[in-house]
Write an enzyme that holds these catalytic residues in place. Structure first.
Site, PDB file in Angstrom:
ATOM      1  N   TYR A 121       0.845  -1.191   0.000  1.00  0.00           N
ATOM      2  CA  TYR A 121       0.000   0.000   0.000  1.00  0.00           C
ATOM      3  C   TYR A 121       0.878   1.239   0.000  1.00  0.00           C
ATOM      4  CZ  TYR A 121       0.662   1.028   5.026  1.00  0.00           C
ATOM      5  OH  TYR A 121       1.190   1.359   6.254  1.00  0.00           O
ATOM      6  N   CYS A 122       0.276   2.369  -0.331  1.00  0.00           N
ATOM      7  CA  CYS A 122       0.972   3.659  -0.341  1.00  0.00           C
ATOM      8  C   CYS A 122       0.001   4.709   0.199  1.00  0.00           C
ATOM      9  CB  CYS A 122       1.465   4.000  -1.745  1.00  0.00           C
ATOM     10  SG  CYS A 122       0.166   4.114  -2.994  1.00  0.00           S
ATOM     11  N   GLN A 123      -0.013   5.887  -0.361  1.00  0.00           N
ATOM     12  CA  GLN A 123      -0.939   6.929   0.080  1.00  0.00           C
ATOM     13  C   GLN A 123      -2.322   6.742  -0.537  1.00  0.00           C
ATOM     14  OE1 GLN A 123      -0.525   9.240   2.441  1.00  0.00           O
ATOM     15  NE2 GLN A 123      -2.599  10.000   2.137  1.00  0.00           N
ATOM     16  N   TRP A 150      -3.331   4.080   2.363  1.00  0.00           N
ATOM     17  CA  TRP A 150      -3.352   4.791   3.643  1.00  0.00           C
ATOM     18  C   TRP A 150      -4.530   5.754   3.752  1.00  0.00           C
ATOM     19  CZ3 TRP A 150      -2.508   4.593   8.450  1.00  0.00           C
ATOM     20  CH2 TRP A 150      -2.585   5.752   9.236  1.00  0.00           C
TER      21      TRP A 150
END
Length: 161
Positions: A121-123, A150
């Site tokens: 996952y990332c932003q 996120w």
């Protein structure tokens, strides 16, 4: 015609004329020839997981998975999903080319095997989608992208509190 098979099992057919390739077709993606090396590009979308799936994994103390946050270190100040480990996307290719020992020395945990359950996952899900695709190209089988990432996790966690 030559058929090549990638680590992930994708196949590509390479037509040659006078030992010079002139046409590349691939199954499960595309491929290109740069003069001395055949490169494969996956067009398959990585599997995805949602907030509920993440919550289930986090709560299951027996679940075996790697939750990898690909955001850069300065972004981690916003918070992180519990149990997540960080491998910034800027270091991703270097990280996965490391030996098991170097990987563990650098990141502080065991390098996942190609059959491990890996969630990235990332932003907002864009960088993690690239990371998931890259791992798939390396032959990792159990890769999932938390598409909401996120931003989704923080919002849903806030609304459930």
């Amino acid at each position: 015609m030559i058929t090549a098979v990638t680590q992930s099992g994708s196949r590509a057919s390479l037509l040659t004329a006078h030992r010079v390739p002139y046409c590349v077709t691939a199954h499960h993606g595309s491929a290109s020839w740069n003069g001395n090396k055949l490169r494969f590009y996956s067009t398959e979308k990585p599997a995805t997981i949602d907030y509920q799936g993440i919550q289930t994994l986090i709560k299951d103390k027996n679940a075996e998975y790697y939750l990898i946050d690909v955001r850069e270190p300065n972004e981690l100040l916003q918070g992180a999903i519990p149990t997540a480990k960080n491998i910034p996307l800027s270091q991703f290719m270097t990280a996965w080319s490391m030996s098991e020992e170097d990987f563990e020395d650098t990141f502080g945990y065991e390098k996942p095997s190609p059959n491990a359950n890996i969630i990235v996952y990332c932003q907002a899900g864009i960088r993690s989608s690239r990371a998931a695709s890259y791992l798939g190209e390396l032959g990792y089988k159990g890769v999932q992208n938390y598409i909401g990432s996120w931003a989704d996790y923080a919002e849903q966690s806030k609304s459930k509190a």
